[in-house]
Enzyme design. Structure first.
Site, PDB file in Angstrom:
ATOM      1  CD  GLN A  98      -2.353  -1.462   2.697  1.00 31.48           C
ATOM      2  OE1 GLN A  98      -1.926  -0.851   3.671  1.00 31.48           O
ATOM      3  NE2 GLN A  98      -3.259  -2.423   2.800  1.00 31.48           N
ATOM      4  CG  HIS A 161      -2.306  -0.499   7.955  1.00 35.79           C
ATOM      5  ND1 HIS A 161      -2.815  -0.984   9.136  1.00 35.79           N
ATOM      6  CD2 HIS A 161      -2.839  -1.267   6.971  1.00 35.79           C
ATOM      7  CE1 HIS A 161      -3.638  -1.991   8.868  1.00 35.79           C
ATOM      8  NE2 HIS A 161      -3.654  -2.194   7.559  1.00 35.79           N
ATOM      9  CD  GLU A 255     -13.468   3.713  13.912  1.00 35.46           C
ATOM     10  OE1 GLU A 255     -12.788   4.763  13.965  1.00 35.46           O
ATOM     11  OE2 GLU A 255     -13.540   2.882  14.839  1.00 35.46           O
ATOM     12  CE1 TYR A 265     -12.278  11.111  16.352  1.00 39.35           C
ATOM     13  CE2 TYR A 265     -10.028  11.812  16.826  1.00 39.35           C
ATOM     14  CZ  TYR A 265     -11.353  12.117  16.587  1.00 39.35           C
ATOM     15  OH  TYR A 265     -11.772  13.429  16.601  1.00 39.35           O
ATOM     16  CE1 TYR A 276      -9.738  -7.806   6.418  1.00 37.35           C
ATOM     17  CE2 TYR A 276      -7.765  -7.180   7.627  1.00 37.35           C
ATOM     18  CZ  TYR A 276      -8.829  -6.845   6.799  1.00 37.35           C
ATOM     19  OH  TYR A 276      -8.972  -5.552   6.366  1.00 37.35           O
TER      20      TYR A 276
HETATM   21 CA   LIG Z   1     -12.156   4.351  16.167  1.00 43.11          CA
END
Ligand SMILES: [Ca+2]
Length: 382
Positions: A98, A161, A255, A265, A276
């Protein structure tokens, strides 16, 4: 204000289209797609179809459009067509999984200063990379006066990520997102590293003195929020001075968050997702001192980029948030009322893995996709 309880009550099933403003008709039109809502018929105009892994797009005041490819290129479009030109002299990128060249943005005062910003994974030895924000100017098609503004440390092996998006607010602060690096989710709760965070810097890379953790011993000064798993979408609402984020969850638990100074968060302490392999990540979905998402997706649609519809060209969508879905291959419209998410609509199913949705300065919506490799423009027919 985060819409706590109201948000929690809304577990969007992305399988269902039975929501308000439901799609009445959704079918291919001339090898493209159209969507018919109660109020609007939208046709997709395919402008380009040869992308490999497009990631970000932005526009210059002269109408040129820049689109990044993750492998390290920026393609130049003009009048909705590829010019055949690419920006020359861009930095080498750590292109793994990624990671690579990700977002591109222009300075709010670009017309005066000419600064273009990119987020990319800078290569380090031993197959490692670190998310870096660079700015440069264009001399013809060449990237000149390159300045590395900040690098999100420590460098990390592999390419999971990395975020990342870049947005500016009304005061000219630059926000960028960075993922937790995948194999160490606890990074997101640790203020001594830059991972799993949304960051805020000045346009020249300096750390603002009013950032929330600048005075905390050992903390990374650029951190604006933490506990963010892999934020691949950011958008700034100029009219309401709000910063929105979407983060890609594990299996379930993508989210939509309203990003506010210094807040946590929750990742990986609280989440609506599971691993997964089906095993639980955590027993809890809420905790004192941790923010609830405004809404979330179970199962995951694999959220990536996002935009806010401010244009008058799509009256039924004005004020709504559009989110690109990778795994579920559609554009997801979240019907917003202020900071509350009322419902969602699945649009343009099977268009491809949608990396980004953006609104151009002249008010049209564009999307870029992987797999199908498209640049499309959403044209209101009526
Ligand atoms: Ca969160």
């Amino acid at each position: 204000m985060v819409a706590g309880v109201a948000g929690i009550a809304m577990i969007f099933s992305c399988e269902s289209k039975e929501v308000d403003n439901a799609i009445i008709e959704e079918k291919p039109v001339d090898a493209t797609f159209a969507t018919q809502t109660d109020e609007m018929l939208i046709k997709l105009d395919t402008l380009y179809s040869d992308f490999e892994s497009p990631w970000g797009m932005t526009w210059l005041p002269d109408g040129k459009m820049l689109i990044t490819e993750r492998k390290g290129e920026i393609l130049i479009f003009e009048n909705d067509a590829f010019t055949g030109q690419k920006i020359q002299g861009l930095p080498e990128v750590h292109e793994v999984n990624q990671a690579g060249l990700l977002d591109v943005a222009v300075h709010p005062n670009y017309a005066e200063n000419g600064w273009i910003y990119i987020a990319y994974a800078k290569p380090f030895p031993d197959n490692k990379g670190a998310l870096t924000i660079m700015r440069f100017k264009l001399d013809g098609n060449s990237a000149v006066q390159q300045e590395e503004l900040i690098t999100a440390m420590p460098e990390w092996e592999g390419g999971r990520h990395f975020g990342s998006r870049i947005v500016f607010d009304n005061e000219g602060y630059l926000y960028f997102s960075n993922g937790d690096k995948g194999n160490k989710p606890e990074n997101a709760q640790d203020l001594t590293n830059a991972h799993g965070k949304v960051h805020r810097i000045h346009d020249d890379g300096r750390i603002p003195s009013d950032n929330p953790f600048v005075d905390q011993n050992g903390a990374v000064g650029s951190i604006w929020t933490y506990g963010n798993r892999n934020p691949q979408g950011l958008v700034y609402d100029k009219a309401n001075d709000r910063l929105w984020e979407v983060e890609h969850g594990p299996q379930g638990g993508d989210e939509l968050n309203l990003i506010e100074k210094g807040k946590n968060y929750g990742w990986p302490v609280i989440t609506y997702g599971i691993n997964y392999d089906g095993t639980p990540i955590t027993d809890i979905t809420e905790k004192e001192g941790m923010e609830q998402p405004v809404t979330y997706y179970v199962p995951s649609i694999a959220t990536c980029g996002m935009t806010l519809v401010t244009s008058d060209k799509y009256p039924a969508w004005k004020g709504d948030i559009l989110i690109g879905a990778l795994a579920k291959m559609h554009i997801n419209r979240v019907d917003m009322e202020g900071t509350e998410a009322l419902s969602q609509e699945v649009m343009f199913q099977d268009i491809g893995r949608v990396r980004q949705v953006s609104e151009s300065p002249d008010g049209y919506l564009y999307a870029i996709t992987e797999g199908t490799g498209l640049l499309v423009k959403l044209l209101p027919v009526n």
